[in-house]
Design a protein around this motif. Structure first.
Motif, PDB file in Angstrom:
ATOM      1  N   ARG A  29      -7.415   3.922  -5.588  1.00  0.00           N
ATOM      2  CA  ARG A  29      -8.635   4.088  -4.689  1.00  0.00           C
ATOM      3  C   ARG A  29      -9.017   5.405  -4.897  1.00  0.00           C
ATOM      4  NH1 ARG A  29      -8.815  -0.628  -1.268  1.00  0.00           N
ATOM      5  NH2 ARG A  29      -8.105  -2.272  -2.606  1.00  0.00           N
ATOM      6  N   GLU A  30     -10.089   5.788  -4.050  1.00  0.00           N
ATOM      7  CA  GLU A  30     -10.697   6.980  -3.888  1.00  0.00           C
ATOM      8  C   GLU A  30      -9.565   8.023  -3.143  1.00  0.00           C
ATOM      9  OE1 GLU A  30     -14.480   9.109  -1.823  1.00  0.00           O
ATOM     10  OE2 GLU A  30     -14.486   7.049  -2.270  1.00  0.00           O
TER      11      GLU A  30
ATOM     12  N   TRP B 126     -11.331   9.886   6.169  1.00  0.00           N
ATOM     13  CA  TRP B 126     -10.630   9.236   4.809  1.00  0.00           C
ATOM     14  C   TRP B 126      -9.966   7.860   4.981  1.00  0.00           C
ATOM     15  CZ3 TRP B 126      -5.284   9.490   3.127  1.00  0.00           C
ATOM     16  CH2 TRP B 126      -5.182   8.967   1.783  1.00  0.00           C
TER      17      TRP B 126
ATOM     18  N   THR C  94      -1.581  -1.013  -3.987  1.00  0.00           N
ATOM     19  CA  THR C  94      -2.906  -0.318  -3.775  1.00  0.00           C
ATOM     20  C   THR C  94      -2.387   1.148  -3.575  1.00  0.00           C
ATOM     21  OG1 THR C  94      -3.913  -2.215  -2.884  1.00  0.00           O
ATOM     22  CG2 THR C  94      -4.861  -0.211  -2.110  1.00  0.00           C
TER      23      THR C  94
ATOM     24  N   ASP D 224      -3.754  -0.686  -8.187  1.00  0.00           N
ATOM     25  CA  ASP D 224      -5.059  -0.359  -7.842  1.00  0.00           C
ATOM     26  C   ASP D 224      -5.390   0.984  -6.961  1.00  0.00           C
ATOM     27  OD1 ASP D 224      -7.924  -0.639  -6.712  1.00  0.00           O
ATOM     28  OD2 ASP D 224      -7.320  -2.114  -5.036  1.00  0.00           O
TER      29      ASP D 224
ATOM     30  N   ARG E  36      -4.907   6.792 -12.452  1.00  0.00           N
ATOM     31  CA  ARG E  36      -5.377   5.394 -12.996  1.00  0.00           C
ATOM     32  C   ARG E  36      -4.880   5.210 -14.046  1.00  0.00           C
ATOM     33  NH1 ARG E  36     -11.093   6.490 -10.116  1.00  0.00           N
ATOM     34  NH2 ARG E  36     -10.659   5.433  -8.035  1.00  0.00           N
TER      35      ARG E  36
ATOM     36  N   SER F 133     -11.067   4.173   3.982  1.00  0.00           N
ATOM     37  CA  SER F 133      -9.957   3.631   2.901  1.00  0.00           C
ATOM     38  C   SER F 133      -9.720   2.366   3.850  1.00  0.00           C
ATOM     39  CB  SER F 133      -9.015   4.481   2.761  1.00  0.00           C
ATOM     40  OG  SER F 133      -9.402   5.705   1.996  1.00  0.00           O
TER      41      SER F 133
ATOM     42  N   THR G 114       0.745  -1.225   0.071  1.00  0.00           N
ATOM     43  CA  THR G 114      -0.032   0.097  -0.025  1.00  0.00           C
ATOM     44  C   THR G 114       0.941   1.328   0.086  1.00  0.00           C
ATOM     45  OG1 THR G 114      -1.948  -1.276   1.223  1.00  0.00           O
ATOM     46  CG2 THR G 114      -1.674   1.134   1.045  1.00  0.00           C
TER      47      THR G 114
ATOM     48  N   HIS H  45      -3.394   4.995  -2.686  1.00  0.00           N
ATOM     49  CA  HIS H  45      -4.392   5.854  -1.974  1.00  0.00           C
ATOM     50  C   HIS H  45      -3.826   7.452  -2.237  1.00  0.00           C
ATOM     51  CE1 HIS H  45      -6.536   2.959   0.120  1.00  0.00           C
ATOM     52  NE2 HIS H  45      -5.328   2.175   0.088  1.00  0.00           N
TER      53      HIS H  45
END
Length: 185
Positions: free
Chosen positions: A158-159, A178, A130, A156, A149, A182, A100, A132
């Motif tokens: 994310r928001e 957040w 991942t 991956d 993206r 998340s 991450t 963030h």
């Protein structure tokens, strides 16, 4: 802020890596200018690192950006027009031990500064990670999440968390919400 753990250590794989670029100095502020000792994005990065167990890496430009706002705006615009990759001071962190990655930056011309692309190029666009994103902005939020993206097709993404520069000092609740949403804490 620098990396604080050895990613080859098995505990590091559970810890996220927080990467950010920020610029102190004269910044846009409520339609005018304000001189910041610590850049807005670094303020948010520090809030995050106080709330989760993570390693940190601050992206620094080998050729630092000007203190004054207008020359920074012009340089950022020129870098975008030239699709430049500004050199980063030092080596990027070894991402092999991280699943991450939180990545933060200010928005310049509604996009991530080109030095972020330099980082992504050097780190294989965070493939398999991942991601963030978080960012600070002045006038409009822009398209940074969509850009990530596109730039990181094997990650991956994310928001994200978007915070207006003028609001960073009081953004603790937004940051916490957040992080919770998340699944980062």
């Amino acid at each position: 802020m620098t990396s604080t753990s050895d990613p080859s250590d098995s505990s590091a794989t559970r810890r996220p890596l927080l990467v950010f670029f920020s610029r102190p100095g004269e910044n846009y502020w409520a339609g005018g200018r304000r001189n910041l000792e610590i850049g807005n994005t670094k303020v948010v990065a520090e809030m995050i690192s106080e709330r989760i167990d993570c390693d940190t890496y601050e992206i620094l430009a080998a050729d630092p950006y000007p203190e004054a706002y207008d020359p920074t705006v012009e340089r950022g615009r020129q870098e975008q027009n030239d699709n430049a990759r500004p050199e980063i001071d030092g080596d990027p962190p070894d991402l092999s031990g991280y699943q991450t990655v939180l990545i933060g930056c200010p928005l310049w011309h509604m996009r991530a500064p080109m030095i972020i692309r330099s980082f992504l190029d050097q780190t294989s666009a965070l493939a398999g990670k991942t991601v963030h994103p978080f960012f600070t902005y002045g006038a409009e939020q822009g398209s940074v999440i969509e850009d990530y993206r596109e730039l990181c097709p094997k990650a991956d993404v994310r928001e994200g968390l978007a915070i207006r520069g003028e609001d960073v000092e009081g953004a603790a609740n937004e940051v916490e919400a957040w992080l919770d949403k998340s699944g980062l804490r």
